[in-house]
Design a protein around this motif. Structure first.
Motif, PDB file in Angstrom:
ATOM      1  N   SER A  50      40.991  41.491  23.710  1.00 58.57           N
ATOM      2  CA  SER A  50      40.351  41.604  25.020  1.00 58.57           C
ATOM      3  C   SER A  50      41.357  41.517  26.171  1.00 58.57           C
ATOM      4  O   SER A  50      40.985  41.742  27.324  1.00 58.57           O
ATOM      5  CB  SER A  50      39.285  40.525  25.195  1.00 58.57           C
ATOM      6  N   MET A  51      42.612  41.210  25.887  1.00 58.41           N
ATOM      7  CA  MET A  51      43.600  41.019  26.948  1.00 58.41           C
ATOM      8  C   MET A  51      43.788  42.242  27.847  1.00 58.41           C
ATOM      9  O   MET A  51      43.850  42.085  29.069  1.00 58.41           O
ATOM     10  CB  MET A  51      44.938  40.548  26.371  1.00 58.41           C
ATOM     11  N   PRO A  52      43.880  43.460  27.315  1.00 55.15           N
ATOM     12  CA  PRO A  52      44.032  44.604  28.226  1.00 55.15           C
ATOM     13  C   PRO A  52      42.870  44.707  29.227  1.00 55.15           C
ATOM     14  O   PRO A  52      43.089  44.976  30.415  1.00 55.15           O
ATOM     15  CB  PRO A  52      44.078  45.815  27.294  1.00 55.15           C
ATOM     16  N   ALA A  53      41.650  44.461  28.779  1.00 55.83           N
ATOM     17  CA  ALA A  53      40.501  44.511  29.685  1.00 55.83           C
ATOM     18  C   ALA A  53      40.582  43.377  30.707  1.00 55.83           C
ATOM     19  O   ALA A  53      40.222  43.556  31.879  1.00 55.83           O
ATOM     20  CB  ALA A  53      39.194  44.423  28.901  1.00 55.83           C
ATOM     21  N   ARG A  54      41.073  42.221  30.279  1.00 51.92           N
ATOM     22  CA  ARG A  54      41.221  41.083  31.189  1.00 51.92           C
ATOM     23  C   ARG A  54      42.228  41.394  32.289  1.00 51.92           C
ATOM     24  O   ARG A  54      41.993  41.111  33.459  1.00 51.92           O
ATOM     25  CB  ARG A  54      41.682  39.839  30.424  1.00 51.92           C
ATOM     26  N   VAL A  55      43.358  41.970  31.882  1.00 50.27           N
ATOM     27  CA  VAL A  55      44.403  42.312  32.852  1.00 50.27           C
ATOM     28  C   VAL A  55      43.892  43.371  33.821  1.00 50.27           C
ATOM     29  O   VAL A  55      44.103  43.272  35.034  1.00 50.27           O
ATOM     30  CB  VAL A  55      45.686  42.772  32.139  1.00 50.27           C
ATOM     31  N   ALA A  56      43.193  44.370  33.314  1.00 49.30           N
ATOM     32  CA  ALA A  56      42.649  45.426  34.172  1.00 49.30           C
ATOM     33  C   ALA A  56      41.646  44.853  35.167  1.00 49.30           C
ATOM     34  O   ALA A  56      41.657  45.216  36.350  1.00 49.30           O
ATOM     35  CB  ALA A  56      41.990  46.513  33.323  1.00 49.30           C
ATOM     36  N   ALA A  57      40.797  43.945  34.705  1.00 54.17           N
ATOM     37  CA  ALA A  57      39.812  43.330  35.597  1.00 54.17           C
ATOM     38  C   ALA A  57      40.501  42.492  36.667  1.00 54.17           C
ATOM     39  O   ALA A  57      40.098  42.503  37.835  1.00 54.17           O
ATOM     40  CB  ALA A  57      38.842  42.467  34.797  1.00 54.17           C
ATOM     41  N   LEU A  58      41.548  41.795  36.290  1.00 57.70           N
ATOM     42  CA  LEU A  58      42.287  40.971  37.243  1.00 57.70           C
ATOM     43  C   LEU A  58      42.975  41.842  38.291  1.00 57.70           C
ATOM     44  O   LEU A  58      42.955  41.523  39.487  1.00 57.70           O
ATOM     45  CB  LEU A  58      43.314  40.109  36.502  1.00 57.70           C
ATOM     46  N   LYS A  59      43.552  42.953  37.846  1.00 61.63           N
ATOM     47  CA  LYS A  59      44.192  43.879  38.786  1.00 61.63           C
ATOM     48  C   LYS A  59      43.157  44.469  39.742  1.00 61.63           C
ATOM     49  O   LYS A  59      43.389  44.558  40.948  1.00 61.63           O
ATOM     50  CB  LYS A  59      44.916  44.986  38.034  1.00 61.63           C
ATOM     51  N   LYS A  60      42.011  44.862  39.186  1.00 60.94           N
ATOM     52  CA  LYS A  60      40.948  45.446  40.014  1.00 60.94           C
ATOM     53  C   LYS A  60      40.439  44.446  41.044  1.00 60.94           C
ATOM     54  O   LYS A  60      40.145  44.810  42.182  1.00 60.94           O
ATOM     55  CB  LYS A  60      39.796  45.916  39.129  1.00 60.94           C
ATOM     56  N   ALA A  61      40.376  43.176  40.665  1.00 60.05           N
ATOM     57  CA  ALA A  61      39.899  42.123  41.574  1.00 60.05           C
ATOM     58  C   ALA A  61      41.025  41.616  42.478  1.00 60.05           C
ATOM     59  O   ALA A  61      40.796  40.702  43.256  1.00 60.05           O
ATOM     60  CB  ALA A  61      39.328  40.979  40.760  1.00 60.05           C
ATOM     61  N   ARG A  62      42.213  42.209  42.329  1.00 60.36           N
ATOM     62  CA  ARG A  62      43.377  41.799  43.120  1.00 60.36           C
ATOM     63  C   ARG A  62      43.635  40.300  43.032  1.00 60.36           C
ATOM     64  O   ARG A  62      43.864  39.628  44.026  1.00 60.36           O
ATOM     65  CB  ARG A  62      43.228  42.244  44.569  1.00 60.36           C
ATOM     66  N   GLY A  63      43.541  39.820  41.804  1.00 59.24           N
ATOM     67  CA  GLY A  63      43.817  38.409  41.562  1.00 59.24           C
ATOM     68  C   GLY A  63      42.636  37.492  41.810  1.00 59.24           C
ATOM     69  O   GLY A  63      42.728  36.288  41.611  1.00 59.24           O
ATOM     70  N   GLY A  64      41.521  38.048  42.235  1.00 58.30           N
ATOM     71  CA  GLY A  64      40.336  37.249  42.517  1.00 58.30           C
ATOM     72  C   GLY A  64      39.515  36.973  41.265  1.00 58.30           C
ATOM     73  O   GLY A  64      40.007  37.080  40.139  1.00 58.30           O
ATOM     74  N   TYR A  65      38.264  36.649  41.469  1.00 56.51           N
ATOM     75  CA  TYR A  65      37.351  36.296  40.377  1.00 56.51           C
ATOM     76  C   TYR A  65      37.121  37.466  39.438  1.00 56.51           C
ATOM     77  O   TYR A  65      36.980  38.609  39.869  1.00 56.51           O
ATOM     78  CB  TYR A  65      36.013  35.818  40.948  1.00 56.51           C
ATOM     79  N   THR A  66      37.091  37.167  38.140  1.00 63.86           N
ATOM     80  CA  THR A  66      36.679  38.136  37.116  1.00 63.86           C
ATOM     81  C   THR A  66      35.697  37.426  36.189  1.00 63.86           C
ATOM     82  O   THR A  66      35.561  36.206  36.242  1.00 63.86           O
ATOM     83  CB  THR A  66      37.868  38.634  36.268  1.00 63.86           C
ATOM     84  N   LYS A  67      35.023  38.181  35.351  1.00 63.44           N
ATOM     85  CA  LYS A  67      34.076  37.574  34.414  1.00 63.44           C
ATOM     86  C   LYS A  67      34.779  36.792  33.312  1.00 63.44           C
ATOM     87  O   LYS A  67      34.139  36.081  32.554  1.00 63.44           O
ATOM     88  CB  LYS A  67      33.158  38.622  33.797  1.00 63.44           C
ATOM     89  N   TYR A  68      36.081  36.920  33.241  1.00 63.00           N
ATOM     90  CA  TYR A  68      36.829  36.234  32.207  1.00 63.00           C
ATOM     91  C   TYR A  68      37.242  34.854  32.680  1.00 63.00           C
ATOM     92  O   TYR A  68      37.734  34.051  32.047  1.00 63.00           O
ATOM     93  CB  TYR A  68      38.059  37.035  31.779  1.00 63.00           C
TER      94      TYR A  68
END
Length: 68
Positions: A50-68
């Motif tokens: 799941s790490m690639p999806a986590r990194v992508a979500a973090l980038k999309k949120a610009r370091g903000g909140y993600t579901k992870y």
């Protein structure tokens, strides 16, 4: 974001569900070691994959909140 956080939460839950509950530090340590040895490698693999999806979500949120 770190998958070890999922492992700690999993261990906390598993130790809490044990009957009888650990009564002292020695029993707690033994329970943690026992539950760690039972940790399903497929579950660890799922978290790892799941790490690639986590990194992508973090980038999309610009370091903000993600579901992870």
């Amino acid at each position: 974001m770190n998958i070890i956080e999922h492992a700690w939460e999993y261990l906390k839950h598993r130790v809490h569900m044990r009957e009888p509950h650990p009564r002292n530090l020695k029993e707690l340590w033994e329970a943690i070691q026992d539950e760690w040895s039972k940790l399903d490698l497929e579950l660890l693999q799922k978290w790892y994959e799941s790490m690639p999806a986590r990194v992508a979500a973090l980038k999309k949120a610009r370091g903000g909140y993600t579901k992870y």
